[in-house]
Design a protein around this motif. Structure first.
Motif, PDB file in Angstrom:
ATOM      1  N   SER A 114       0.728   2.590  -5.485  1.00 16.44           N
ATOM      2  CA  SER A 114       0.965   1.169  -5.247  1.00 16.44           C
ATOM      3  C   SER A 114       1.330   0.882  -3.791  1.00 16.44           C
ATOM      4  N   SER A 115       0.743  -0.158  -3.241  1.00 18.98           N
ATOM      5  CA  SER A 115       1.080  -0.574  -1.876  1.00 18.98           C
ATOM      6  C   SER A 115       2.477  -1.184  -1.808  1.00 18.98           C
ATOM      7  N   ALA A 116       3.053  -1.493  -2.977  1.00 21.58           N
ATOM      8  CA  ALA A 116       4.411  -2.044  -3.033  1.00 21.58           C
ATOM      9  C   ALA A 116       5.460  -0.945  -3.157  1.00 21.58           C
TER      10      ALA A 116
ATOM     11  N   THR B 183       8.707  -5.081  -1.794  1.00 18.93           N
ATOM     12  CA  THR B 183       8.435  -3.646  -1.747  1.00 18.93           C
ATOM     13  C   THR B 183       9.624  -2.869  -2.302  1.00 18.93           C
TER      14      THR B 183
ATOM     15  N   SER C 188       7.284  -0.198  -9.225  1.00 16.78           N
ATOM     16  CA  SER C 188       6.519  -0.613  -8.042  1.00 16.78           C
ATOM     17  C   SER C 188       5.469  -1.655  -8.408  1.00 16.78           C
ATOM     18  N   GLU C 189       4.867  -1.483  -9.573  1.00 17.05           N
ATOM     19  CA  GLU C 189       3.881  -2.471 -10.036  1.00 17.05           C
ATOM     20  C   GLU C 189       4.553  -3.814 -10.272  1.00 17.05           C
ATOM     21  N   LYS C 190       5.765  -3.779 -10.823  1.00 18.99           N
ATOM     22  CA  LYS C 190       6.505  -5.019 -11.034  1.00 18.99           C
ATOM     23  C   LYS C 190       6.916  -5.628  -9.695  1.00 18.99           C
ATOM     24  N   ALA C 191       7.357  -4.802  -8.746  1.00 16.41           N
ATOM     25  CA  ALA C 191       7.725  -5.304  -7.419  1.00 16.41           C
ATOM     26  C   ALA C 191       6.542  -6.018  -6.775  1.00 16.41           C
ATOM     27  N   ALA C 192       5.352  -5.451  -6.931  1.00 23.88           N
ATOM     28  CA  ALA C 192       4.154  -6.053  -6.339  1.00 23.88           C
ATOM     29  C   ALA C 192       3.922  -7.455  -6.879  1.00 23.88           C
ATOM     30  N   SER C 193       4.237  -7.662  -8.146  1.00 20.24           N
ATOM     31  CA  SER C 193       4.010  -8.981  -8.746  1.00 20.24           C
ATOM     32  C   SER C 193       4.939 -10.042  -8.171  1.00 20.24           C
ATOM     33  N   TYR C 194       6.045  -9.611  -7.564  1.00 16.22           N
ATOM     34  CA  TYR C 194       6.981 -10.535  -6.929  1.00 16.22           C
ATOM     35  C   TYR C 194       6.786 -10.613  -5.417  1.00 16.22           C
ATOM     36  N   GLY C 195       5.893  -9.789  -4.892  1.00 15.82           N
ATOM     37  CA  GLY C 195       5.625  -9.810  -3.454  1.00 15.82           C
ATOM     38  C   GLY C 195       6.678  -9.096  -2.627  1.00 15.82           C
TER      39      GLY C 195
END
Length: 267
Positions: free
Chosen positions: A154-156, A128, A119-126
Protein backbone atom coordinates in the motif's frame (compact mmCIF):
# COMPACT_ATOMS: atom_id res chain seq x y z
CA UNK A 1 13.51 20.54 2.68
CA UNK A 2 13.46 18.31 5.74
CA UNK A 3 11.02 19.58 8.37
CA UNK A 4 11.99 19.39 12.04
CA UNK A 5 9.40 18.79 14.75
CA UNK A 6 8.87 17.60 18.32
CA UNK A 7 6.53 14.92 19.63
CA UNK A 8 4.42 16.65 22.27
CA UNK A 9 4.96 13.67 24.62
CA UNK A 10 8.08 15.52 25.82
CA UNK A 11 5.66 18.12 27.24
CA UNK A 12 3.16 15.62 28.64
CA UNK A 13 2.90 17.46 31.98
CA UNK A 14 1.82 20.63 30.20
CA UNK A 15 -1.07 21.66 27.97
CA UNK A 16 -0.80 21.39 24.21
CA UNK A 17 -0.86 25.20 24.01
CA UNK A 18 2.17 25.40 26.32
CA UNK A 19 3.91 22.64 24.37
CA UNK A 20 3.34 24.31 20.99
CA UNK A 21 4.55 27.68 22.23
CA UNK A 22 7.75 26.16 23.60
CA UNK A 23 8.35 24.09 20.46
CA UNK A 24 7.97 27.19 18.31
CA UNK A 25 10.38 29.18 20.51
CA UNK A 26 12.97 26.44 20.03
CA UNK A 27 12.83 27.01 16.26
CA UNK A 28 10.98 23.92 15.05
CA UNK A 29 8.81 23.81 11.93
CA UNK A 30 6.08 21.61 13.35
CA UNK A 31 4.75 19.23 15.93
CA UNK A 32 3.75 15.60 16.29
CA UNK A 33 0.75 15.50 18.57
CA UNK A 34 0.70 12.70 21.10
CA UNK A 35 -2.42 10.54 21.29
CA UNK A 36 -0.76 7.75 23.28
CA UNK A 37 -3.34 6.30 25.63
CA UNK A 38 -2.03 5.99 29.18
CA UNK A 39 1.01 8.15 28.51
CA UNK A 40 0.09 11.46 26.88
CA UNK A 41 -3.15 12.41 25.15
CA UNK A 42 -2.83 15.98 23.96
CA UNK A 43 -5.21 14.65 21.32
CA UNK A 44 -8.01 12.69 22.97
CA UNK A 45 -9.31 10.52 20.15
CA UNK A 46 -12.61 9.91 21.96
CA UNK A 47 -13.47 13.61 21.54
CA UNK A 48 -11.30 14.84 18.71
CA UNK A 49 -14.22 16.72 17.16
CA UNK A 50 -14.42 18.94 20.26
CA UNK A 51 -10.69 19.64 20.13
CA UNK A 52 -10.32 20.18 16.38
CA UNK A 53 -10.74 23.95 16.15
CA UNK A 54 -8.67 24.66 19.27
CA UNK A 55 -5.77 22.46 18.16
CA UNK A 56 -5.73 23.96 14.68
CA UNK A 57 -5.78 27.48 16.17
CA UNK A 58 -2.90 26.70 18.56
CA UNK A 59 -0.70 25.38 15.77
CA UNK A 60 -1.50 28.33 13.50
CA UNK A 61 -0.89 30.92 16.24
CA UNK A 62 2.58 29.49 16.83
CA UNK A 63 3.54 29.31 13.16
CA UNK A 64 3.79 25.53 13.26
CA UNK A 65 2.41 22.68 11.17
CA UNK A 66 1.02 19.33 12.20
CA UNK A 67 3.63 16.85 10.96
CA UNK A 68 2.24 13.68 12.47
CA UNK A 69 0.32 12.00 15.28
CA UNK A 70 1.58 9.18 17.49
CA UNK A 71 -1.01 6.62 18.55
CA UNK A 72 1.34 3.66 19.21
CA UNK A 73 -1.52 1.13 19.44
CA UNK A 74 -2.59 -1.22 16.63
CA UNK A 75 -6.16 -1.32 17.93
CA UNK A 76 -8.37 -0.91 14.86
CA UNK A 77 -11.13 1.02 16.61
CA UNK A 78 -8.66 3.50 18.03
CA UNK A 79 -6.79 3.87 14.76
CA UNK A 80 -10.02 4.44 12.84
CA UNK A 81 -10.63 7.43 15.11
CA UNK A 82 -7.03 8.53 14.50
CA UNK A 83 -7.51 8.35 10.73
CA UNK A 84 -10.73 10.35 11.00
CA UNK A 85 -9.07 12.95 13.21
CA UNK A 86 -5.98 13.16 11.03
CA UNK A 87 -8.04 13.72 7.89
CA UNK A 88 -10.21 16.39 9.53
CA UNK A 89 -7.50 18.26 11.45
CA UNK A 90 -4.84 18.06 8.78
CA UNK A 91 -2.40 15.55 10.28
CA UNK A 92 -0.93 13.55 7.39
CA UNK A 93 0.95 10.75 9.18
CA UNK A 94 -0.21 8.39 11.94
CA UNK A 95 2.59 6.57 13.78
CA UNK A 96 2.25 3.21 15.51
CA UNK A 97 4.40 0.50 17.02
CA UNK A 98 4.39 -3.05 15.61
CA UNK A 99 3.36 -4.97 18.72
CA UNK A 100 4.23 -8.60 19.31
CA UNK A 101 7.47 -10.02 20.68
CA UNK A 102 10.96 -10.09 19.24
CA UNK A 103 11.92 -13.41 17.67
CA UNK A 104 8.37 -14.69 17.22
CA UNK A 105 7.63 -15.54 13.59
CA UNK A 106 3.96 -15.87 14.48
CA UNK A 107 3.85 -12.40 16.03
CA UNK A 108 5.66 -10.93 13.04
CA UNK A 109 3.10 -12.46 10.67
CA UNK A 110 0.22 -11.13 12.80
CA UNK A 111 1.78 -7.66 12.93
CA UNK A 112 2.27 -7.56 9.16
CA UNK A 113 -1.31 -8.73 8.57
CA UNK A 114 -2.68 -6.02 10.86
CA UNK A 115 -0.51 -3.34 9.27
CA UNK A 116 -1.65 -4.42 5.80
CA UNK A 117 -5.34 -4.10 6.73
CA UNK A 118 -4.85 -0.83 8.61
CA UNK A 119 -2.85 0.71 5.76
CA UNK A 120 -5.75 0.03 3.41
CA UNK A 121 -8.07 1.78 5.85
CA UNK A 122 -5.63 4.70 6.21
CA UNK A 123 -5.64 5.09 2.42
CA UNK A 124 -9.41 5.48 2.44
CA UNK A 125 -9.01 8.51 4.73
CA UNK A 126 -6.14 10.01 2.75
CA UNK A 127 -3.56 9.62 5.54
CA UNK A 128 -0.40 7.53 5.87
CA UNK A 129 0.22 4.85 8.49
CA UNK A 130 3.84 4.48 9.59
CA UNK A 131 5.40 1.81 11.79
CA UNK A 132 8.82 1.72 13.37
CA UNK A 133 11.12 -1.05 14.43
CA UNK A 134 10.83 -1.17 18.21
CA UNK A 135 13.11 -2.97 20.67
CA UNK A 136 11.28 -5.97 22.11
CA UNK A 137 8.53 -6.01 19.46
CA UNK A 138 7.98 -8.30 16.47
CA UNK A 139 9.48 -5.73 14.10
CA UNK A 140 12.66 -4.77 15.90
CA UNK A 141 15.48 -4.43 13.37
CA UNK A 142 16.29 -4.01 9.69
CA UNK A 143 15.53 -7.60 8.57
CA UNK A 144 12.07 -7.57 10.15
CA UNK A 145 11.43 -4.07 8.78
CA UNK A 146 12.33 -5.32 5.31
CA UNK A 147 9.93 -8.24 5.77
CA UNK A 148 7.09 -5.79 6.45
CA UNK A 149 8.11 -3.63 3.50
CA UNK A 150 8.12 -6.64 1.17
CA UNK A 151 4.70 -7.80 2.34
CA UNK A 152 2.83 -4.47 2.43
CA UNK A 153 2.42 -2.78 -0.94
CA UNK A 154 0.00 0.00 0.00
CA UNK A 155 1.17 3.51 -0.84
CA UNK A 156 -0.46 4.57 2.45
CA UNK A 157 2.09 2.50 4.39
CA UNK A 158 5.49 3.79 5.41
CA UNK A 159 8.38 3.22 7.75
CA UNK A 160 9.05 5.49 10.72
CA UNK A 161 12.80 4.98 11.07
CA UNK A 162 13.93 5.58 14.65
CA UNK A 163 17.73 5.35 14.97
CA UNK A 164 17.64 4.81 18.74
CA UNK A 165 15.72 1.54 18.42
CA UNK A 166 17.94 0.34 15.57
CA UNK A 167 21.01 1.28 17.64
CA UNK A 168 19.70 -0.60 20.66
CA UNK A 169 18.95 -3.64 18.50
CA UNK A 170 22.70 -3.86 17.85
CA UNK A 171 22.91 -2.22 14.43
CA UNK A 172 24.50 1.05 13.37
CA UNK A 173 21.59 3.24 12.36
CA UNK A 174 23.53 5.27 9.78
CA UNK A 175 24.45 2.04 7.98
CA UNK A 176 20.98 0.50 8.31
CA UNK A 177 19.01 3.46 6.95
CA UNK A 178 19.79 3.15 3.20
CA UNK A 179 18.25 -0.35 3.04
CA UNK A 180 14.83 0.93 4.10
CA UNK A 181 14.93 4.59 3.03
CA UNK A 182 12.81 4.04 -0.07
CA UNK A 183 9.76 3.47 2.16
CA UNK A 184 10.67 5.83 5.01
CA UNK A 185 8.00 8.52 5.35
CA UNK A 186 8.73 9.66 8.91
CA UNK A 187 11.71 9.73 11.27
CA UNK A 188 11.54 9.67 15.05
CA UNK A 189 14.88 10.77 16.43
CA UNK A 190 16.70 10.93 19.76
CA UNK A 191 20.08 9.95 21.11
CA UNK A 192 21.04 7.40 23.78
CA UNK A 193 24.04 6.16 25.69
CA UNK A 194 25.03 2.56 25.08
CA UNK A 195 22.78 -0.14 23.68
CA UNK A 196 20.76 -0.91 26.80
CA UNK A 197 17.02 -1.52 26.63
CA UNK A 198 15.86 1.87 27.87
CA UNK A 199 16.59 5.23 26.21
CA UNK A 200 17.87 6.77 29.48
CA UNK A 201 17.08 10.09 31.18
CA UNK A 202 15.63 12.82 29.02
CA UNK A 203 18.83 14.89 29.11
CA UNK A 204 20.82 12.06 27.51
CA UNK A 205 18.18 11.65 24.78
CA UNK A 206 19.00 15.15 23.47
CA UNK A 207 20.55 14.81 20.03
CA UNK A 208 24.33 14.93 20.19
CA UNK A 209 24.59 13.74 23.79
CA UNK A 210 24.72 10.01 23.20
CA UNK A 211 26.54 7.35 21.22
CA UNK A 212 24.52 7.22 18.01
CA UNK A 213 26.25 8.64 14.93
CA UNK A 214 23.44 11.09 14.26
CA UNK A 215 25.54 13.19 11.90
CA UNK A 216 26.13 10.05 9.84
CA UNK A 217 22.42 9.29 10.06
CA UNK A 218 21.54 12.78 8.83
CA UNK A 219 24.03 12.35 5.99
CA UNK A 220 22.40 9.07 4.99
CA UNK A 221 19.00 10.80 4.97
CA UNK A 222 20.19 13.67 2.80
CA UNK A 223 22.29 11.50 0.48
CA UNK A 224 19.26 9.25 -0.01
CA UNK A 225 16.97 12.16 -0.89
CA UNK A 226 14.73 11.97 2.17
CA UNK A 227 12.62 15.09 2.57
CA UNK A 228 9.97 14.07 5.11
CA UNK A 229 9.56 15.04 8.76
CA UNK A 230 12.23 14.42 11.39
CA UNK A 231 10.59 14.51 14.81
CA UNK A 232 12.31 14.54 18.20
CA UNK A 233 10.66 11.89 20.36
CA UNK A 234 11.92 12.01 23.94
CA UNK A 235 10.12 9.87 26.51
CA UNK A 236 10.39 9.80 30.26
CA UNK A 237 9.59 13.39 31.16
CA UNK A 238 7.50 13.56 34.31
CA UNK A 239 5.80 16.00 36.67
CA UNK A 240 9.15 16.67 38.33
CA UNK A 241 10.50 18.18 35.11
CA UNK A 242 9.87 21.90 34.62
CA UNK A 243 8.92 23.34 31.24
CA UNK A 244 12.39 24.91 31.14
CA UNK A 245 14.03 21.50 31.54
CA UNK A 246 12.06 19.85 28.74
CA UNK A 247 12.43 22.92 26.53
CA UNK A 248 16.22 22.76 26.93
CA UNK A 249 16.20 19.19 25.61
CA UNK A 250 14.14 20.32 22.63
CA UNK A 251 16.26 23.42 21.98
CA UNK A 252 19.58 21.57 22.24
CA UNK A 253 18.33 18.90 19.83
CA UNK A 254 17.09 21.53 17.37
CA UNK A 255 20.47 23.26 17.36
CA UNK A 256 22.27 19.98 16.71
CA UNK A 257 19.93 18.67 14.02
CA UNK A 258 19.52 22.01 12.26
CA UNK A 259 23.30 22.52 12.12
CA UNK A 260 23.89 18.99 10.79
CA UNK A 261 21.19 19.24 8.14
CA UNK A 262 22.22 22.74 7.02
CA UNK A 263 25.83 21.55 6.67
CA UNK A 264 24.60 18.63 4.58
CA UNK A 265 22.23 20.68 2.42
CA UNK A 266 19.05 19.18 3.88
CA UNK A 267 17.74 22.51 5.21
Amino acid sequence: MIKLGVNSVLFKSFSFAEAAAAIARCGYDGVEISAIQGMCEHLDLSRWQEQKDELQAIVKENGLKFLSMEVASLDEERLTLAFEAGAAIGIPIINVGPGGKTGSKEDLAVSIEKLTQLSEKAASYGVTLCVKAHVGNAIDNTPTTLAAMDAISSSAFGIDMDPSHIHRSGENAEEALPAVLGRVKHVHIRDCKGREQGPGPIELQACGRGDIDLFGYCKAMVDGGYDGPVVLEVIGAGPDHTIDQVSIVAAESYGYLNACLKKLGGR
